[in-house]
Design a protein around this motif. Structure first.
Motif, PDB file in Angstrom:
ATOM      1  N   LEU A 414      49.516   4.507 -20.612  1.00  0.00           N
ATOM      2  CA  LEU A 414      48.820   4.502 -19.330  1.00  0.00           C
ATOM      3  C   LEU A 414      48.055   3.207 -19.092  1.00  0.00           C
ATOM      4  CD1 LEU A 414      47.406   8.155 -19.445  1.00  0.00           C
ATOM      5  CD2 LEU A 414      49.222   7.319 -17.939  1.00  0.00           C
ATOM      6  N   ALA A 415      47.533   2.635 -20.168  1.00  0.00           N
ATOM      7  CA  ALA A 415      46.731   1.408 -20.045  1.00  0.00           C
ATOM      8  C   ALA A 415      47.141   0.423 -21.135  1.00  0.00           C
ATOM      9  CB  ALA A 415      45.244   1.732 -20.138  1.00  0.00           C
ATOM     10  N   PRO A 416      48.326  -0.183 -21.004  1.00  0.00           N
ATOM     11  CA  PRO A 416      48.775  -1.127 -22.049  1.00  0.00           C
ATOM     12  C   PRO A 416      47.857  -2.329 -22.148  1.00  0.00           C
ATOM     13  CG  PRO A 416      50.193  -1.256 -20.118  1.00  0.00           C
ATOM     14  CD  PRO A 416      49.287  -0.078 -19.904  1.00  0.00           C
ATOM     15  N   ASN A 417      47.684  -2.775 -23.365  1.00  0.00           N
ATOM     16  CA  ASN A 417      46.806  -3.923 -23.623  1.00  0.00           C
ATOM     17  C   ASN A 417      47.638  -5.201 -23.617  1.00  0.00           C
ATOM     18  OD1 ASN A 417      44.810  -5.650 -24.367  1.00  0.00           O
ATOM     19  ND2 ASN A 417      44.509  -4.827 -26.416  1.00  0.00           N
ATOM     20  N   HIS A 418      47.469  -6.009 -22.570  1.00  0.00           N
ATOM     21  CA  HIS A 418      48.222  -7.269 -22.465  1.00  0.00           C
ATOM     22  C   HIS A 418      47.430  -8.452 -22.982  1.00  0.00           C
ATOM     23  CE1 HIS A 418      51.300  -5.203 -20.213  1.00  0.00           C
ATOM     24  NE2 HIS A 418      50.427  -4.805 -19.310  1.00  0.00           N
ATOM     25  N   ASN A 419      46.159  -8.260 -23.250  1.00  0.00           N
ATOM     26  CA  ASN A 419      45.298  -9.353 -23.723  1.00  0.00           C
ATOM     27  C   ASN A 419      44.714  -8.976 -25.068  1.00  0.00           C
ATOM     28  OD1 ASN A 419      45.599 -10.913 -21.315  1.00  0.00           O
ATOM     29  ND2 ASN A 419      44.205  -9.488 -20.301  1.00  0.00           N
ATOM     30  N   GLY A 420      45.467  -9.261 -26.114  1.00  0.00           N
ATOM     31  CA  GLY A 420      45.029  -8.843 -27.431  1.00  0.00           C
ATOM     32  C   GLY A 420      43.947  -9.702 -28.040  1.00  0.00           C
ATOM     33  N   ASP A 421      43.847 -10.966 -27.619  1.00  0.00           N
ATOM     34  CA  ASP A 421      42.893 -11.882 -28.244  1.00  0.00           C
ATOM     35  C   ASP A 421      41.578 -11.838 -27.483  1.00  0.00           C
ATOM     36  OD1 ASP A 421      41.593 -13.760 -29.660  1.00  0.00           O
ATOM     37  OD2 ASP A 421      42.899 -15.441 -29.121  1.00  0.00           O
ATOM     38  N   LYS A 422      40.661 -10.992 -27.945  1.00  0.00           N
ATOM     39  CA  LYS A 422      39.367 -10.874 -27.290  1.00  0.00           C
ATOM     40  C   LYS A 422      38.531 -12.129 -27.491  1.00  0.00           C
ATOM     41  CE  LYS A 422      40.027  -6.672 -25.796  1.00  0.00           C
ATOM     42  NZ  LYS A 422      40.178  -6.400 -24.364  1.00  0.00           N
ATOM     43  N   ALA A 423      38.698 -12.785 -28.628  1.00  0.00           N
ATOM     44  CA  ALA A 423      37.898 -13.980 -28.892  1.00  0.00           C
ATOM     45  C   ALA A 423      38.242 -15.086 -27.896  1.00  0.00           C
ATOM     46  CB  ALA A 423      38.129 -14.465 -30.318  1.00  0.00           C
ATOM     47  N   ALA A 424      39.538 -15.186 -27.533  1.00  0.00           N
ATOM     48  CA  ALA A 424      39.932 -16.225 -26.582  1.00  0.00           C
ATOM     49  C   ALA A 424      39.306 -16.004 -25.217  1.00  0.00           C
ATOM     50  CB  ALA A 424      41.466 -16.267 -26.462  1.00  0.00           C
ATOM     51  N   GLU A 425      39.045 -14.739 -24.845  1.00  0.00           N
ATOM     52  CA  GLU A 425      38.433 -14.468 -23.554  1.00  0.00           C
ATOM     53  C   GLU A 425      37.015 -15.021 -23.484  1.00  0.00           C
ATOM     54  OE1 GLU A 425      38.584 -10.301 -22.978  1.00  0.00           O
ATOM     55  OE2 GLU A 425      40.771 -10.185 -22.935  1.00  0.00           O
ATOM     56  N   LEU A 426      36.364 -15.139 -24.622  1.00  0.00           N
ATOM     57  CA  LEU A 426      34.977 -15.593 -24.651  1.00  0.00           C
ATOM     58  C   LEU A 426      34.864 -17.116 -24.629  1.00  0.00           C
ATOM     59  CD1 LEU A 426      32.246 -14.097 -24.811  1.00  0.00           C
ATOM     60  CD2 LEU A 426      32.268 -14.515 -27.266  1.00  0.00           C
ATOM     61  N   ILE A 427      35.954 -17.817 -24.936  1.00  0.00           N
ATOM     62  CA  ILE A 427      35.886 -19.278 -25.047  1.00  0.00           C
ATOM     63  C   ILE A 427      35.508 -19.942 -23.725  1.00  0.00           C
ATOM     64  CG2 ILE A 427      37.287 -21.349 -25.441  1.00  0.00           C
ATOM     65  CD1 ILE A 427      38.673 -19.908 -27.695  1.00  0.00           C
ATOM     66  N   PRO A 428      36.119 -19.586 -22.568  1.00  0.00           N
ATOM     67  CA  PRO A 428      35.696 -20.238 -21.317  1.00  0.00           C
ATOM     68  C   PRO A 428      34.225 -20.016 -21.006  1.00  0.00           C
ATOM     69  CG  PRO A 428      37.787 -19.094 -21.020  1.00  0.00           C
ATOM     70  CD  PRO A 428      37.266 -18.679 -22.357  1.00  0.00           C
ATOM     71  N   ILE A 429      33.695 -18.829 -21.320  1.00  0.00           N
ATOM     72  CA  ILE A 429      32.274 -18.556 -21.074  1.00  0.00           C
ATOM     73  C   ILE A 429      31.428 -19.418 -22.000  1.00  0.00           C
ATOM     74  CG2 ILE A 429      30.502 -16.765 -21.071  1.00  0.00           C
ATOM     75  CD1 ILE A 429      32.726 -14.727 -20.607  1.00  0.00           C
ATOM     76  N   THR A 430      31.854 -19.531 -23.266  1.00  0.00           N
ATOM     77  CA  THR A 430      31.117 -20.372 -24.211  1.00  0.00           C
ATOM     78  C   THR A 430      31.091 -21.821 -23.748  1.00  0.00           C
ATOM     79  OG1 THR A 430      31.847 -18.908 -26.007  1.00  0.00           O
ATOM     80  CG2 THR A 430      30.949 -21.045 -26.635  1.00  0.00           C
ATOM     81  N   ILE A 431      32.206 -22.291 -23.232  1.00  0.00           N
ATOM     82  CA  ILE A 431      32.268 -23.671 -22.731  1.00  0.00           C
ATOM     83  C   ILE A 431      31.295 -23.857 -21.574  1.00  0.00           C
ATOM     84  CG2 ILE A 431      33.749 -25.337 -21.537  1.00  0.00           C
ATOM     85  CD1 ILE A 431      36.074 -24.318 -23.234  1.00  0.00           C
ATOM     86  N   ASP A 432      31.228 -22.864 -20.672  1.00  0.00           N
ATOM     87  CA  ASP A 432      30.284 -22.963 -19.555  1.00  0.00           C
ATOM     88  C   ASP A 432      28.845 -23.031 -20.052  1.00  0.00           C
ATOM     89  OD1 ASP A 432      32.341 -22.889 -17.744  1.00  0.00           O
ATOM     90  OD2 ASP A 432      32.213 -20.731 -17.389  1.00  0.00           O
ATOM     91  N   VAL A 433      28.519 -22.228 -21.076  1.00  0.00           N
ATOM     92  CA  VAL A 433      27.160 -22.245 -21.630  1.00  0.00           C
ATOM     93  C   VAL A 433      26.855 -23.613 -22.243  1.00  0.00           C
ATOM     94  CG1 VAL A 433      25.654 -21.251 -23.396  1.00  0.00           C
ATOM     95  CG2 VAL A 433      27.091 -19.760 -22.014  1.00  0.00           C
ATOM     96  N   LEU A 434      27.810 -24.152 -23.008  1.00  0.00           N
ATOM     97  CA  LEU A 434      27.594 -25.450 -23.652  1.00  0.00           C
ATOM     98  C   LEU A 434      27.467 -26.570 -22.620  1.00  0.00           C
ATOM     99  CD1 LEU A 434      30.091 -25.212 -26.656  1.00  0.00           C
ATOM    100  CD2 LEU A 434      27.643 -24.777 -26.654  1.00  0.00           C
ATOM    101  N   ARG A 435      28.278 -26.507 -21.558  1.00  0.00           N
ATOM    102  CA  ARG A 435      28.175 -27.518 -20.508  1.00  0.00           C
ATOM    103  C   ARG A 435      26.800 -27.473 -19.841  1.00  0.00           C
ATOM    104  NH1 ARG A 435      33.975 -26.743 -17.407  1.00  0.00           N
ATOM    105  NH2 ARG A 435      35.218 -28.105 -18.732  1.00  0.00           N
ATOM    106  N   ALA A 436      26.347 -26.255 -19.516  1.00  0.00           N
ATOM    107  CA  ALA A 436      25.038 -26.129 -18.885  1.00  0.00           C
ATOM    108  C   ALA A 436      23.930 -26.635 -19.810  1.00  0.00           C
ATOM    109  CB  ALA A 436      24.792 -24.667 -18.506  1.00  0.00           C
ATOM    110  N   THR A 437      24.096 -26.405 -21.126  1.00  0.00           N
ATOM    111  CA  THR A 437      23.104 -26.899 -22.090  1.00  0.00           C
ATOM    112  C   THR A 437      23.088 -28.427 -22.115  1.00  0.00           C
ATOM    113  OG1 THR A 437      23.468 -24.920 -23.444  1.00  0.00           O
ATOM    114  CG2 THR A 437      22.342 -26.772 -24.486  1.00  0.00           C
ATOM    115  N   VAL A 438      24.270 -29.042 -22.100  1.00  0.00           N
ATOM    116  CA  VAL A 438      24.352 -30.507 -22.088  1.00  0.00           C
ATOM    117  C   VAL A 438      23.698 -31.069 -20.830  1.00  0.00           C
ATOM    118  CG1 VAL A 438      25.953 -32.446 -21.923  1.00  0.00           C
ATOM    119  CG2 VAL A 438      26.397 -30.621 -23.560  1.00  0.00           C
ATOM    120  N   GLU A 439      23.948 -30.423 -19.689  1.00  0.00           N
ATOM    121  CA  GLU A 439      23.353 -30.897 -18.440  1.00  0.00           C
ATOM    122  C   GLU A 439      21.827 -30.786 -18.492  1.00  0.00           C
ATOM    123  OE1 GLU A 439      25.277 -28.519 -15.543  1.00  0.00           O
ATOM    124  OE2 GLU A 439      27.252 -29.431 -15.857  1.00  0.00           O
ATOM    125  N   GLU A 440      21.324 -29.699 -19.066  1.00  0.00           N
ATOM    126  CA  GLU A 440      19.872 -29.538 -19.190  1.00  0.00           C
ATOM    127  C   GLU A 440      19.291 -30.584 -20.136  1.00  0.00           C
ATOM    128  OE1 GLU A 440      16.087 -27.985 -18.666  1.00  0.00           O
ATOM    129  OE2 GLU A 440      17.924 -27.564 -17.549  1.00  0.00           O
TER     130      GLU A 440
END
Length: 692
Positions: A414-440
């Motif tokens: 009923l709900a197949p999992n097409h995105n098995g790599d949960k860690a990869a989903e967090l990488i773009p968010i981590t990059i945004d946090v690091l970019r904002a830190t560099v700007e600050e």
């Protein structure tokens, strides 16, 4: 000694299940653990298990529900609270009534009160099983919030309903009014007790940390002690210990604020201990369930006076009633729910029917149900045996197994999992946090801390580059475009300076010639660099024309300089400026141009034209060139810069944590994502004393 042997066997089974689950990923870990429990129960050296339901609730269910409540996404839970409470209370009562009357009608030998008790025990879903659903299933955030919220709240309604049904079966008298009042008192009282204890605990944790009395050991022990205190304290006041644990888990914060290696180390150890404890208790619960099932079912299965076919048929019927009731209840609630944007009720589309099916099979029964069934007394008033006790336990056990199997094998369909790599989903968010830190950090650069700040920014830039390489988002062309743009900024600076020098009529002639010569040499270098730089936008013909023009200009300037010097030699006069003076002035002008470009790059970091990490990386390149042009710093200055960089690094962790909190409060990330990001920052904090 038998108790110790049993504990060691359960721990061994939990460890073994973690290995086996890797080889059979399509089977959820709870099912693997139940199967191991069944196998272990047949071994000759395993002692017989006598489950004390009250002790089971204290040692296993209370800490697990507490952790589940603490870890749940509160904002998502609030959005689905009405649906969760509808399932936890309304559906639990409806299931109790439907199962009770259906079982009594299909098998009249089962008294109605006893059948209602079974229905009440089948009301609660298993919070542990909900959080450990098949690895191949992918539930939406809303679906998980509904299921987890239901599993947190429905234990109280199921337990109270079960107790009153058993009381009616034992005494033959059932007072609806009294049962309703006691249920309300237990529900509200447990919630209030949990909230009060949570407020007091928050204050204690904050005070202990602010006074500097906290150590890693004392902090973790206080956290582990709290759920047991909550449950036992609530039971002393005759209110729901389960709801007290849930309410406190939803409210308590654990005060994970603070910056520094010691605070970070405490937070990491606490998270690790809870992670190990959670997995161990989860596994132990299902191992025990598997070890109890054979004995629970054996008495009825081996009874010659009861048809095994009848037992199987009753299990299938009760399972069907539970599932059908749940499906139509959820579908009805989805139909009645209003859209958050329009305020209108929506029709049931295919996707909404599928969502109802997902949440139906996503609510399996588990250990709460079986532990309640084991509390059924052996005798009723008058000394007679409790009617059909073994058969009721057998039916409950069968329903547990069926619902777990359905959850494991139907949910992935009923709900197949097409995105098995949960860690990869967090990488773009981590990059945004690091970019904002560099700007600050860039905005905090001063003359005194510039070198230390750039060292820290360089470390952040490298982290961003590594993360982008992991997800295949590197952009070398973007960096090259920025390099070319920086060369144009250098050219503009040199041309503007040259124009100012030529327009200045008050300047000494020798000084003016020195400045003009230095500017022209700088422009030659820049134009030569631009000629050799090519981008995808440049055509071959355009690039060739540019090279020819640049070389002609350089040849013209050099020819003019050579002519001046030849004339000076013929006249036996000394040139106005020497080559050494030109060289020194050229170096100084290069330094000024570099400073100008660095300022432009720092401005660009607050815009969206170029990537932050590209700007910070190019700043470091220009800073290195600047260092080569200037005199080399002393060792004392380098050591001071490193110490200052360590202080900046610690400050940057606070910036990162603040950015994560802002993103969470703005709804850009979920609570689980914020928790994972904070955990990564804590790990970095622990290493802060080791330098950059």
């Amino acid at each position: 000694m038998e108790v110790l042997e049993l504990i060691l066997c359960i721990v061994a089974a939990v460890v073994l299940s973690s290995f086996l689950s890797r080889f059979i990923p399509k089977v959820s870990t709870p099912l693997v653990q139940i199967a191991l429990g069944v196998v272990f129960a047949q071994l000759p050296f395993i002692p017989n298990i006598q489950l004390d339901p009250e002790l089971f609730m204290v040692l296993f269910i209370a800490p697990l529900l507490y952790l589940e409540a603490h870890e749940i996404d509160k904002s998502a839970l609030l959005k689905t609270l009405k649906l969760s409470l509808s399932l936890a209370i309304g559906l639990a009562i409806a299931t109790m009534v439907a199962v009770g009357f259906a079982l009594h009608a299909a098998w009249p030998a089962v008294p109605l009160a006893a059948a209602l008790a079974l229905g009440a025990a089948l009301g609660p879903t298993d919070a542990v099983a909900v959080s450990s659903l098949g690895k191949e299933a992918s539930l939406t955030q809303r679906q998980r919030s509904v299921l987890k919220g239901e599993s947190l709240f429905n234990d109280a309604s199921g337990i109270v309903g079960f107790q009153f049904a058993i009381a009616a079966a034992v005494t033959g008298d059932f007072a609806v009014g009294e049962a309703t009042v006691e249920f309300i008192v237990s529900f509200i009282g447990g919630t209030v007790f949990g909230l009060v204890v949570a407020v007091v605990a928050n204050k204690i944790f904050e005070t202990v940390r602010s006074m500097g009395l906290e150590t890693t050991t004392t902090r973790v022990l206080m956290e582990l002690f709290l759920p047991f205190l909550l449950y036992l304290g609530a039971e002393q006041f005759d209110v729901s210990g389960i709801l007290a644990v849930v309410a406190a888990g939803l409210t308590i914060r654990f005060d994970r604020t603070g910056i520094g290696p010691n605070v970070a180390r405490t937070n990491i150890v606490s998270s690790s201990v809870w992670g190990v404890l959670s997995f161990s208790l989860n596994g132990a619960v299902f191992i025990l369930l598997g070890m109890l099932l054979p004995n629970a079912m054996q008495a009825s299965w081996s009874d010659p006076y009861i048809s095994n076919g009848l037992l199987i048929g009753i299990i299938l019927m009760v399972t069907g009633v539970v599932i059908v009731m749940r499906f139509f209840w959820i579908a009805g609630m989805l139909r009645l729910a209003r859209d958050v944007n329009t305020g209108l009720r929506r029709k049931m589309s295919f996707e909404r029917w599928r969502s109802a099916a997902i949440m139906t099979f996503g609510g399996p029964k588990g250990t709460i149900t079986l532990s309640l069934m084991f509390t059924i007394p052996y005798a009723i008033s008058g000394g007679n045996a409790f009617p059909m006790r073994d058969e009721l336990i057998f039916i409950a056990s069968g329903v547990i197994v069926f619902t777990l199997l359905l959850a494991n094998f139907l949910l992935p369909l009923l709900a197949p999992n097409h995105n098995g790599d949960k860690a990869a989903e967090l990488i773009p968010i981590t990059i945004d946090v690091l970019r904002a830190t560099v700007e600050e950090l860039t905005g905090r650069i001063t003359t005194d801390n510039r070198r230390a700040m750039l060292m820290v920014i360089d470390s952040y830039t490298k982290r961003i580059s590594r993360l982008k390489q992991r997800i295949g988002e590197g952009d070398p062309q973007g960096y090259e475009r920025l390099q070319i743009e920086a060369l144009h900024w250098e050219k503009e600076f040199a041309r503007d300076h040259l124009a100012e020098i030529k327009a200045d009529t008050t300047m000494d002639k020798a000084e003016q010639e020195l400045e003009v010569e230095a500017c022209e040499r700088i422009l030659d270098q820049i134009m030569n660099a631009l000629r050799h730089a090519s981008t995808d936008a440049d055509s071959n013909s355009g690039h060739t024309v540019s090279q020819v023009r640049g070389r002609l200009r350089a040849f013209q300037r050099r020819t003019g300089t050579l002519a001046k010097r030849t004339v000076s030699k013929i006249r036996h006069t000394t040139p106005l400026v020497s080559e050494d003076e030109i060289f020194a002035r050229t170096r100084q002008l290069q330094v000024d141009a570099i400073e100008h470009v660095i300022e432009r790059l720092e401005e660009e970091m607050s815009h969206d034209t170029y990537d932050t990490e590209h700007c910070s990386a190019l700043i470091l390149e220009y800073r290195r060139a600047d260092g080569m042009l200037r005199s080399r710093p002393t060792m004392e200055g380098s050591a001071a810069a490193i110490r200052q960089a360590e202080d900046v690094k610690r400050e940057s962790y606070g910036i990162e944590l603040g950015i994560v909190q802002d993103m969470f409060e703005n709804g850009d990330i979920t609570r689980a994502q914020a928790r994972a990001l904070r955990r990564n920052i804590y790990v970095m904090q622990v290493d802060a004393d080791s330098g950059i």
